[in-house]
Every structure is written in C-alpha cells, then in structure tokens.
Scaffold this motif. Structure first.
Motif, PDB file in Angstrom:
ATOM      1  N   TYR A 220      13.640   2.034  -4.978  1.00  9.08           N
ATOM      2  CA  TYR A 220      12.489   1.708  -5.717  1.00  9.08           C
ATOM      3  C   TYR A 220      12.736   0.450  -6.538  1.00  9.08           C
ATOM      4  O   TYR A 220      13.527   0.775  -7.542  1.00  9.08           O
ATOM      5  CB  TYR A 220      11.848   2.643  -6.307  1.00  9.08           C
ATOM      6  CG  TYR A 220      10.926   3.866  -5.301  1.00  9.08           C
ATOM      7  CD1 TYR A 220       9.801   3.332  -4.796  1.00  9.08           C
ATOM      8  CD2 TYR A 220      11.710   4.977  -4.987  1.00  9.08           C
ATOM      9  CE1 TYR A 220       9.059   4.171  -4.086  1.00  9.08           C
ATOM     10  CE2 TYR A 220      11.028   5.553  -4.197  1.00  9.08           C
ATOM     11  CZ  TYR A 220       9.695   5.371  -3.558  1.00  9.08           C
ATOM     12  OH  TYR A 220       8.988   6.387  -2.824  1.00  9.08           O
ATOM     13  N   PRO A 221      11.936  -0.477  -6.804  1.00  9.20           N
ATOM     14  CA  PRO A 221      12.008  -1.649  -8.027  1.00  9.20           C
ATOM     15  C   PRO A 221      11.620  -0.705  -9.106  1.00  9.20           C
ATOM     16  O   PRO A 221      12.000  -1.083 -10.188  1.00  9.20           O
ATOM     17  CB  PRO A 221      10.981  -2.637  -7.579  1.00  9.20           C
ATOM     18  CG  PRO A 221      10.774  -2.410  -5.906  1.00  9.20           C
ATOM     19  CD  PRO A 221      11.157  -0.962  -5.621  1.00  9.20           C
ATOM     20  N   ARG A 222      10.281  -0.053  -9.115  1.00 10.46           N
ATOM     21  CA  ARG A 222      10.205   0.751  -9.973  1.00 10.46           C
ATOM     22  C   ARG A 222       9.691   2.184  -9.804  1.00 10.46           C
ATOM     23  O   ARG A 222       9.111   2.322  -8.577  1.00 10.46           O
ATOM     24  CB  ARG A 222       8.795   0.207 -10.596  1.00 10.46           C
ATOM     25  CG  ARG A 222       9.009  -1.124 -11.171  1.00 10.46           C
ATOM     26  CD  ARG A 222       7.413  -1.691 -11.573  1.00 10.46           C
ATOM     27  NE  ARG A 222       6.208  -1.021 -10.624  1.00 10.46           N
ATOM     28  CZ  ARG A 222       5.042  -0.638 -11.238  1.00 10.46           C
ATOM     29  NH1 ARG A 222       4.914  -0.877 -12.405  1.00 10.46           N
ATOM     30  NH2 ARG A 222       4.193  -0.117 -10.402  1.00 10.46           N
ATOM     31  N   LEU A 223      10.075   3.160 -10.542  1.00 11.42           N
ATOM     32  CA  LEU A 223       9.991   4.507 -10.379  1.00 11.42           C
ATOM     33  C   LEU A 223       8.659   5.047 -10.211  1.00 11.42           C
ATOM     34  O   LEU A 223       7.861   5.714  -9.463  1.00 11.42           O
ATOM     35  CB  LEU A 223      10.595   5.527 -11.372  1.00 11.42           C
ATOM     36  CG  LEU A 223      11.959   5.483 -11.407  1.00 11.42           C
ATOM     37  CD1 LEU A 223      12.416   6.849 -12.438  1.00 11.42           C
ATOM     38  CD2 LEU A 223      12.693   5.886 -10.169  1.00 11.42           C
ATOM     39  N   ALA A 224       7.595   4.220 -10.876  1.00 13.07           N
ATOM     40  CA  ALA A 224       6.129   4.307 -10.899  1.00 13.07           C
ATOM     41  C   ALA A 224       5.610   4.161  -9.323  1.00 13.07           C
ATOM     42  O   ALA A 224       4.568   4.696  -9.143  1.00 13.07           O
ATOM     43  CB  ALA A 224       5.568   3.561 -11.786  1.00 13.07           C
ATOM     44  N   ASP A 225       6.234   3.325  -8.735  1.00  9.60           N
ATOM     45  CA  ASP A 225       5.855   2.881  -7.397  1.00  9.60           C
ATOM     46  C   ASP A 225       6.092   4.301  -6.531  1.00  9.60           C
ATOM     47  O   ASP A 225       5.248   4.448  -5.263  1.00  9.60           O
ATOM     48  CB  ASP A 225       6.472   1.741  -6.735  1.00  9.60           C
ATOM     49  CG  ASP A 225       6.294   0.565  -7.224  1.00  9.60           C
ATOM     50  OD1 ASP A 225       5.326   0.440  -7.921  1.00  9.60           O
ATOM     51  OD2 ASP A 225       7.178  -0.207  -7.207  1.00  9.60           O
ATOM     52  N   HIS A 226       6.594   5.247  -6.747  1.00  9.71           N
ATOM     53  CA  HIS A 226       6.958   6.446  -6.071  1.00  9.71           C
ATOM     54  C   HIS A 226       5.572   7.535  -6.373  1.00  9.71           C
ATOM     55  O   HIS A 226       5.234   8.422  -5.456  1.00  9.71           O
ATOM     56  CB  HIS A 226       8.142   7.281  -6.345  1.00  9.71           C
ATOM     57  CG  HIS A 226       8.434   8.307  -5.502  1.00  9.71           C
ATOM     58  ND1 HIS A 226       8.882   8.280  -4.306  1.00  9.71           N
ATOM     59  CD2 HIS A 226       8.375   9.715  -6.004  1.00  9.71           C
ATOM     60  CE1 HIS A 226       8.993   9.550  -3.691  1.00  9.71           C
ATOM     61  NE2 HIS A 226       8.751  10.418  -4.780  1.00  9.71           N
ATOM     62  N   ILE A 227       5.154   7.414  -7.751  1.00 11.44           N
ATOM     63  CA  ILE A 227       4.255   8.359  -7.958  1.00 11.44           C
ATOM     64  C   ILE A 227       3.009   8.547  -7.398  1.00 11.44           C
ATOM     65  O   ILE A 227       2.313   7.471  -6.889  1.00 11.44           O
ATOM     66  CB  ILE A 227       3.725   8.163  -9.629  1.00 11.44           C
ATOM     67  CG1 ILE A 227       4.873   8.134 -10.348  1.00 11.44           C
ATOM     68  CG2 ILE A 227       2.811   9.432 -10.049  1.00 11.44           C
ATOM     69  CD1 ILE A 227       5.963   9.419 -10.187  1.00 11.44           C
ATOM     70  N   GLY A 228       2.711   9.662  -6.528  1.00 22.40           N
ATOM     71  CA  GLY A 228       1.661   9.854  -5.968  1.00 22.40           C
ATOM     72  C   GLY A 228       1.751   9.681  -4.322  1.00 22.40           C
ATOM     73  O   GLY A 228       0.857  10.146  -3.453  1.00 22.40           O
TER      74      GLY A 228
END
Length: 367
Positions: free
Chosen positions: A102-110
């Motif tokens: 992931y470029p950002r972990l936030a992209d995985h949330i949800g």
C-alpha cells in the motif's frame, strides 16, 4: 465477506499458528492468559492495520524474536483476497493486499470492516471524551477514507495553532495575520468533520436504541446525545470569541476536538448510575449498532469479534445476544470464552452450529 484462513508467526505469545475458520460462528476457549484474545487481535490487524489494545507495533512481537507476520485469506464477492502484515524491530510496518504494498495504510481502512467488542471498551463510558470521539471516528473512517484524511489535516492545523499560541506567550510577539490564516484553515476542516459526525449520529442513534431495547426487553431507558460546541454557534465565531482565553491558556479551547457523546440511563449519567451489567449491555448495543451501520454503508457484512462477552451479563441477555448475532443479519463471528462447556450449552440450546478451538499457552487446535 468472511475470513477463511489465518496464520501468525511470532505474534504475541504465538510462535506459529495456522487456522481455518467457519463462515459462521467460531469460538476460542481456554484459560485466561492462554492467548485467545491475541487471535482476535491478529484478525484486527488484518482489517485495521493495528492492534486493538496497543498502538506500539513492536510490542506485539513475541519475546526473544525480531519480527512478527500475520497472513489472512478473505472471501468476498466469490473472490479470494490475501492480506499480509509484517513488523520487524526498528523498521517500517509492511502491509500488503494480494501481494501488493500500500502507498498509504489509510487506503486499506474500510476494505475489510470489523467490529470488536472487548472488556476494554468500558473506557468509552468511564474515560474522557477522547475515547468517545475515537469510537465515532473509527466507525466513520471505515466507511469514508476521506474522513480519516480530514482528521489528520485538522489535527495538524490544531497542533500548529497551539504551537503559535505558546510562542506568543513566550515571546510576546503577536501576529494576528498568521493566527487568522490558521483559524480559517481550522474552521474549514473542522466544519467538514462536524457535519460528517452530525449526519452520522442522526442515523446511528436510532440503530443503537433498537439494539439496546432488544437486549433489555425495553425495560431500561437509555439515551445517547451528540454534544458539540458547533451545534450552538458557527466555528469561526467560536474561535473569534475564545482568542483571548486561548492566548492565556496557550491552547485552542473551542472546536470539534472537544466533541463528546453523553450517555445516560433513566436520565442519569450512565458512568455513575449504571450497573456493570447495564454498562456492558450499553456497550454491546453500541457495537452492534456500529456493525449494522457499517453493513448498511458497505453493502456487505463485516466481521464481528466478541472478546470475553459473557462476563457481567445474566443468562437471559447472553441467550438473546447469541440468538441475535447467530442469525442471518450477522455474518462471521469470533468469540472468546474460558468455558467450552458453557459455550456448547448456549449454542446447543439455541440450535446454532459453531466451530470450537482449544487454546493452550500459545497453541491452538480445533476441537
């Protein structure tokens, strides 16, 4: 959506474990300290990129080792998806979906929504407003990753504004133009968060009330009220009025970082007047409402994790809860308990199939 397979290496008290799950009810039983909750936490990592109980990743590594790895295989929309998390001491956490970083972990949330119910949740009732804001933010973030970005933005601006207030107090130099710029940024970001929270609470409160009434047969009257300074006045006006006070205290005293949820039972504060059983029923209803809200927003069923759920609940409420989470409204469920006999008796009584695992000091096996 459900978790088919979980494997862990060097995670907490597990050297290695590999498990295949039922798409219905899965139960981990064993003595306290055996590692039941750690398995739930591994599942939490796969969904939300972090531990439910401890934000320091390196402290999840098994003592005497240098890394941990968690792998999971999910089934969603008739397709298999793999999720992997690895942490090595003094290195950045790695997170992959279908073998891609992931470029950002936030992209995985949800993507793989989850609801955890734990004895630690009592902090939502007993501790300060930050715990209740975190609960609201967690639910919304699993349905809207832009909201998570907005929270990060707001907290950065808030930190800059507080730093400026401290600098003004220390140096005596006051630049009203710089404060005005920060105020404008804070108002823009904070207002967006406020509107999102307000809209969320308007739909969430009704769902919560339904679950609490079901669990208690509607004999107890509870209430949950969203409290925000922005409900009574615009953010810009609030900041303008509080500038003098903020300069004296060297911190920002108004804004959405002061929001709270007010919990009551029979019109009295739940924290002071609710019994342990009433407080636990309240928290369970809160989390079931979270589950229902996520399902409505995502269009599929999240995972439901129930840690040590039977403590402090009477037999009637336990039975009603198990009947509820085992029906078609809920998907895959993971439960921990110290007594295999108690769990077996409960599910046999309500005629629900389940898969049972025995946990003994970092070793787990299906029964």
């Amino acid at each position: 959506m459900y978790l088919q397979h979980l494997s862990v290496i060097n995670f907490k008290n597990y050297a290695e474990a590999e498990l295949a799950f039922s798409d219905g009810v899965n139960v981990f039983t064993g003595n306290n300290g055996a590692g039941k909750t750690n398995l739930l936490d591994a599942i939490h990592y796969l969904s939300l990129c972090k531990s439910y109980f401890n934000t320091i990743d390196s402290q999840q590594i098994k003592q005497g080792t240098d890394f941990f790895i968690i792998n999971g295989t999910f089934e969603r929309n008739d397709a298999h998806e793999t999720v992997a998390c690895s942490v090595k001491r003094n290195q950045k956490k790695l997170f992959r979906r279908n073998k891609k970083d992931y470029p950002r972990l936030a992209d995985h949330i949800g993507l793989f929504p989850l609801v955890m119910v734990s004895p630690y949740d009592v902090s939502i009732i007993m501790e300060g407003s930050e715990e209740r804001r975190k609960f609201v933010d967690n639910v919304i973030s699993q349905t809207d990753n832009r909201y998570l970005d907005e929270l990060i933005t707001y907290n950065k601006i808030l930190s800059n504004r507080n730093a400026l207030l401290k600098s003004i107090a220390e140096t005596g130099r006051f630049d009203p133009g710089l404060l005005e710029v920060l105020d404008e940024q804070l108002v823009a970001s904070g207002t967006r968060i406020f509107e999102k929270r307000k809209d969320f609470m308007e739909s969430f409160t009704g769902i919560f009330n339904q679950y609490y009434q079901f669990l208690t047969d509607d004999v107890e009257k509870v209430a949950m009220v969203y409290e925000s300074q922005l409900l009574h006045e615009g953010f810009a006006a609030l900041l303008n009025k509080s500038t003098g006070k903020d300069r004296v205290l060297e911190r920002t005293t108004t804004g959405i970082h002061r929001d709270d949820l007010l919990f009551s039972i029979h019109q009295m504060p739940l924290k002071k007047f609710g019994s342990q059983g009433q407080q636990k029923s309240f928290l369970i209803a809160l989390k079931l409402a979270q589950y229902s809200y996520l399902q409505q927003q995502k269009g599929f069923k999240p995972l439901l994790l129930l840690d040590d759920i039977f403590d402090k609940l009477d037999e009637h409420r336990i039975t009603k809860l198990m009947q509820l989470v085992s029906n078609h409204e809920f998907g895959q469920v993971f439960i921990t308990d110290t007594s295999a006999g108690r769990v077996t008796q409960i599910f046999n009584r309500i005629n629900v199939a389940f898969k049972l695992f025995d946990v003994q000091q970092g070793e787990v096996s299906p029964i």
